[in-house]
Design a protein around this motif. Structure first.
Motif, PDB file in Angstrom:
ATOM      1  N   ASP A   9     -47.398  25.694 -15.994  1.00 50.73           N
ATOM      2  CA  ASP A   9     -48.278  24.817 -15.235  1.00 50.73           C
ATOM      3  C   ASP A   9     -49.028  23.900 -16.208  1.00 50.73           C
ATOM      4  N   ALA A  10     -49.732  22.906 -15.672  1.00 51.43           N
ATOM      5  CA  ALA A  10     -50.344  21.868 -16.509  1.00 51.43           C
ATOM      6  C   ALA A  10     -51.382  22.457 -17.464  1.00 51.43           C
ATOM      7  N   ARG A  11     -52.159  23.425 -17.007  1.00 51.78           N
ATOM      8  CA  ARG A  11     -53.186  24.004 -17.876  1.00 51.78           C
ATOM      9  C   ARG A  11     -52.567  24.808 -19.012  1.00 51.78           C
ATOM     10  N   ARG A  63     -51.542  22.364 -21.642  1.00 57.45           N
ATOM     11  CA  ARG A  63     -52.687  21.886 -22.424  1.00 57.45           C
ATOM     12  C   ARG A  63     -53.128  22.920 -23.457  1.00 57.45           C
ATOM     13  N   ALA A 117     -44.810  22.010 -14.446  1.00 61.01           N
ATOM     14  CA  ALA A 117     -45.383  21.935 -13.098  1.00 61.01           C
ATOM     15  C   ALA A 117     -46.825  21.440 -13.171  1.00 61.01           C
ATOM     16  N   LYS A 118     -47.229  20.664 -12.198  1.00 56.53           N
ATOM     17  CA  LYS A 118     -48.592  20.124 -12.195  1.00 56.53           C
ATOM     18  C   LYS A 118     -49.611  21.180 -11.792  1.00 56.53           C
ATOM     19  N   THR A 119     -49.248  22.033 -10.863  1.00 58.31           N
ATOM     20  CA  THR A 119     -50.196  23.002 -10.315  1.00 58.31           C
ATOM     21  C   THR A 119     -49.604  24.408 -10.390  1.00 58.31           C
ATOM     22  N   ASP A 133     -46.985  24.791  -7.715  1.00 63.18           N
ATOM     23  CA  ASP A 133     -45.675  24.246  -8.080  1.00 63.18           C
ATOM     24  C   ASP A 133     -44.951  25.164  -9.056  1.00 63.18           C
TER      25      ASP A 133
END
Length: 235
Positions: free
Chosen positions: A70-72, A75, A98-100, A103
């Motif tokens: 996921d995006a986090r 990061r 995936a953004k979320t 997802d």
């Protein structure tokens, strides 16, 4: 004279003793497995151990494998560095950003439905609402139904409810010096704690990963243990 019946005669029969669970060791689990690895988001410990666990299980070398983040999680740890992967895996990687968390869970479940995948790695940060017990149960059922192993890395997450068959807490451990060059990096090592499992008692191990295989290292001598492994089981 009337005989007195002892009180022990009225005691319920003792329950049959259950066989003790085998201690975990590399290679002991042969079937498809849904496992979780909890690790800090400041290091790559979780993803590295999850990948080592997946590689230590029987698989077909030509099949692709899936890595979902996921995006986090991206990061925190970045995307997979393909040249740093084992040579046999580099051309077989399918990566999904995936953004979320929702997802990411969707992509993981869809990947587990594909029997052409050797295994699936997932990385989700924190404790998103979407990753509840129901979502974990859906992943477990997909693993059992389609036979594709899943290792889900939980970055900076708390131990909530889950249906995963193995749940690990991992952190980096010092590597032993290289045998031939003391200045060279040693093989990866982890302090891995199995805090929940259906088929094994809890315990903690010093685990090393090298040459495509996991080994257990004695915490006292610093040497690699035998094939049965040495563990420090919590009493």
């Amino acid at each position: 004279m009337t005989a007195i019946t002892p009180l022990s005669a009225f005691a319920p029969p003792a329950a049959p003793s259950r066989p003790s669970l085998p201690r975990w060791r590399p290679g002991l689990d042969a079937g498809p497995l849904h496992g979780e690895v909890f690790a800090s988001g400041t290091e790559a410990t979780g993803a590295a151990l999850a990948l080592a666990m997946a590689l230590n299980r029987p698989q077909q070398n030509e099949r692709s494998w899936l890595w979902v983040q996921d995006a986090r999680a991206i990061r925190l740890g970045g995307r997979p560095y393909q040249p740093g992967l084992p040579p046999a895996l580099r051309h077989r990687l399918i990566h999904v950003a995936a953004k979320t968390p929702e997802d990411a869970l969707f992509a993981l479940e869809e990947g587990l439905r594909c029997r052409d995948l050797a295994f699936v790695i997932g990385e989700i940060a924190g404790n998103p609402k979407a990753l509840n017990f129901t979502a974990a149960r859906r992943l477990s059922l997909a693993v059992e139904r389609h036979g594709v192993p899943l290792w889900l890395v939980r970055l900076d997450a708390e131990h909530g409810l889950s249906s995963a068959r193995q749940r690990w807490e991992a952190r980096a451990a010092p590597s032993r010096p290289s045998r031939w060059n003391p200045a060279a990096p040693g093989v990866p090592a982890w302090q891995a704690e199995l805090f929940r499992a259906r088929a094994h008692p809890p315990g903690s191990w010093l685990v090393e990963g090298g040459q495509g295989a996991l080994t257990l290292r004695s915490p006292d001598s610093g040497s690699t243990s035998d094939q049965h492994g040495e563990s420090r089981v919590h009493g």
